[in-house]
Design a protein around this motif. Structure first.
Motif, PDB file in Angstrom:
ATOM      1  N   UNK A   1       1.078  -0.958   0.362  1.00  0.00           N
ATOM      2  CA  UNK A   1      -0.183  -0.198  -0.031  1.00  0.00           C
ATOM      3  C   UNK A   1       0.768   1.337   0.290  1.00  0.00           C
ATOM      4  N   UNK A   2       0.401   2.343  -1.179  1.00  0.00           N
ATOM      5  CA  UNK A   2       0.965   3.337  -0.477  1.00  0.00           C
ATOM      6  C   UNK A   2      -0.126   4.456  -0.897  1.00  0.00           C
ATOM      7  N   UNK A   3       0.037   5.256   0.603  1.00  0.00           N
ATOM      8  CA  UNK A   3      -0.829   6.309   0.794  1.00  0.00           C
ATOM      9  C   UNK A   3      -0.614   8.036   0.704  1.00  0.00           C
ATOM     10  N   UNK A   4      -0.633   9.063   0.219  1.00  0.00           N
ATOM     11  CA  UNK A   4       0.129  10.516   0.764  1.00  0.00           C
ATOM     12  C   UNK A   4      -1.586  10.612   1.739  1.00  0.00           C
ATOM     13  N   UNK A   5      -0.466  11.288   3.123  1.00  0.00           N
ATOM     14  CA  UNK A   5      -0.846  11.086   4.093  1.00  0.00           C
ATOM     15  C   UNK A   5      -0.331  12.510   4.686  1.00  0.00           C
ATOM     16  N   UNK A   6      -1.601  12.985   5.804  1.00  0.00           N
ATOM     17  CA  UNK A   6      -1.550  14.088   6.712  1.00  0.00           C
ATOM     18  C   UNK A   6      -1.540  13.854   8.079  1.00  0.00           C
ATOM     19  N   UNK A   7      -1.157  14.656   8.448  1.00  0.00           N
ATOM     20  CA  UNK A   7      -1.444  14.601   9.438  1.00  0.00           C
ATOM     21  C   UNK A   7      -0.183  14.332  10.689  1.00  0.00           C
ATOM     22  N   UNK A   8       0.747  13.826   9.544  1.00  0.00           N
ATOM     23  CA  UNK A   8       1.516  13.184  10.651  1.00  0.00           C
ATOM     24  C   UNK A   8       3.007  13.922   9.509  1.00  0.00           C
ATOM     25  N   UNK A   9       4.216  14.212   9.931  1.00  0.00           N
ATOM     26  CA  UNK A   9       5.460  14.556   9.990  1.00  0.00           C
ATOM     27  C   UNK A   9       6.020  13.641   8.794  1.00  0.00           C
ATOM     28  N   UNK A  10       5.091  13.446   7.903  1.00  0.00           N
ATOM     29  CA  UNK A  10       5.107  12.283   6.491  1.00  0.00           C
ATOM     30  C   UNK A  10       4.297  12.743   4.917  1.00  0.00           C
ATOM     31  N   UNK A  11       4.968  12.848   4.573  1.00  0.00           N
ATOM     32  CA  UNK A  11       4.325  12.733   3.273  1.00  0.00           C
ATOM     33  C   UNK A  11       3.692  11.499   2.451  1.00  0.00           C
TER      34      UNK A  11
ATOM     35  N   UNK B   1       5.883  -5.419   3.391  1.00  0.00           N
ATOM     36  CA  UNK B   1       6.113  -7.211   3.706  1.00  0.00           C
ATOM     37  C   UNK B   1       7.524  -7.545   2.586  1.00  0.00           C
ATOM     38  N   UNK B   2       7.721  -8.147   3.625  1.00  0.00           N
ATOM     39  CA  UNK B   2       9.890  -8.753   3.394  1.00  0.00           C
ATOM     40  C   UNK B   2      10.143  -9.852   4.090  1.00  0.00           C
ATOM     41  N   UNK B   3      10.858 -10.588   4.290  1.00  0.00           N
ATOM     42  CA  UNK B   3      10.567 -12.228   4.902  1.00  0.00           C
ATOM     43  C   UNK B   3      11.775 -11.678   6.295  1.00  0.00           C
ATOM     44  N   UNK B   4      12.050 -10.515   5.780  1.00  0.00           N
ATOM     45  CA  UNK B   4      12.911 -10.389   6.998  1.00  0.00           C
ATOM     46  C   UNK B   4      13.640  -9.765   6.923  1.00  0.00           C
ATOM     47  N   UNK B   5      14.110  -8.750   8.674  1.00  0.00           N
ATOM     48  CA  UNK B   5      14.893  -7.878   8.991  1.00  0.00           C
ATOM     49  C   UNK B   5      15.974  -7.416   7.601  1.00  0.00           C
ATOM     50  N   UNK B   6      16.551  -8.547   7.311  1.00  0.00           N
ATOM     51  CA  UNK B   6      17.733  -8.145   5.925  1.00  0.00           C
ATOM     52  C   UNK B   6      17.400  -7.773   5.082  1.00  0.00           C
ATOM     53  N   UNK B   7      15.885  -8.385   4.159  1.00  0.00           N
ATOM     54  CA  UNK B   7      15.260  -8.041   2.949  1.00  0.00           C
ATOM     55  C   UNK B   7      15.077  -6.341   3.267  1.00  0.00           C
ATOM     56  N   UNK B   8      14.150  -6.213   4.588  1.00  0.00           N
ATOM     57  CA  UNK B   8      14.102  -4.718   4.729  1.00  0.00           C
ATOM     58  C   UNK B   8      14.914  -4.362   4.758  1.00  0.00           C
ATOM     59  N   UNK B   9      16.238  -4.556   5.049  1.00  0.00           N
ATOM     60  CA  UNK B   9      17.283  -3.311   5.093  1.00  0.00           C
ATOM     61  C   UNK B   9      17.909  -3.074   3.740  1.00  0.00           C
ATOM     62  N   UNK B  10      17.159  -4.087   3.365  1.00  0.00           N
ATOM     63  CA  UNK B  10      18.387  -4.451   1.251  1.00  0.00           C
ATOM     64  C   UNK B  10      17.408  -3.110   0.665  1.00  0.00           C
TER      65      UNK B  10
END
Length: 157
Positions: free
Chosen positions: A96-106, A112-121
């Motif tokens: 999912x990808x959403x353009x958002x408001x109300x937080x310090x982000x755009x 979703x990934x297998x593990x933290x190594x894949x997340x880092x990659x």
């Protein structure tokens, strides 16, 4: 398109079981098969039924890490946003990808990934390399309490 009680029931049943046969659907909504099939086709043509999908079990596919990522951009220009959206739409990890408001982000992404190594990659090899990305803040799901894919229909009269 004006929806009646039968249309709402068809949509609710199809959200519960996308593989329901037309015969079974017709029986459950009290129609004969031909009129039921015509209604489903009309709902598809009106765009209310966007597509039919199969929901897979992420854990059984060894996709054990889900992250919600808040992305900050350097400039709020159509070109910058278009480029970001085009690129992340091509990443299979992004659910999912959403353009958002109300937080310090755009943007907020669900990844979703297998593990933290894949997340880092993914983070270092793809996400932070997108032009204009200036901040990334991640939260990780400890346990999925529930997940609904069916949209609420009770507001439709």
């Amino acid at each position: 398109m004006k929806l009646d009680r039968t249309d709402r029931r068809i949509l609710a049943l199809m959200q519960q079981n996308g593989r329901i046969s037309n015969l079974e659907l017709a029986e459950q909504v009290g129609l004969s098969p031909s009129p039921c099939s015509r209604r489903v086709k009309a709902l598809e043509e009106a765009g209310l039924i966007a597509k039919h999908v199969t929901v897979l079990d992420a854990n059984k596919l060894n996709l054990k890490l889900t992250a919600y990522i808040h992305i900050s951009m350097d400039r709020h220009t159509p070109d910058r946003f278009d480029n970001f959206e085009r690129l992340v739409a091509g990443y299979e990890e992004v659910m999912e990808c959403a353009l958002v408001t109300g937080v310090d982000a755009d943007y907020q992404l669900k990844v979703v990934v297998p593990d933290m190594d894949h997340y880092q990659q993914f983070l270092l090899g793809k996400l932070t390399r997108i032009e204009g990305v200036t901040g990334v803040r991640s939260s990780f799901v400890l346990r999925q309490v529930f997940h609904h894919s069916a949209l609420p229909l009770s507001h439709i009269r």
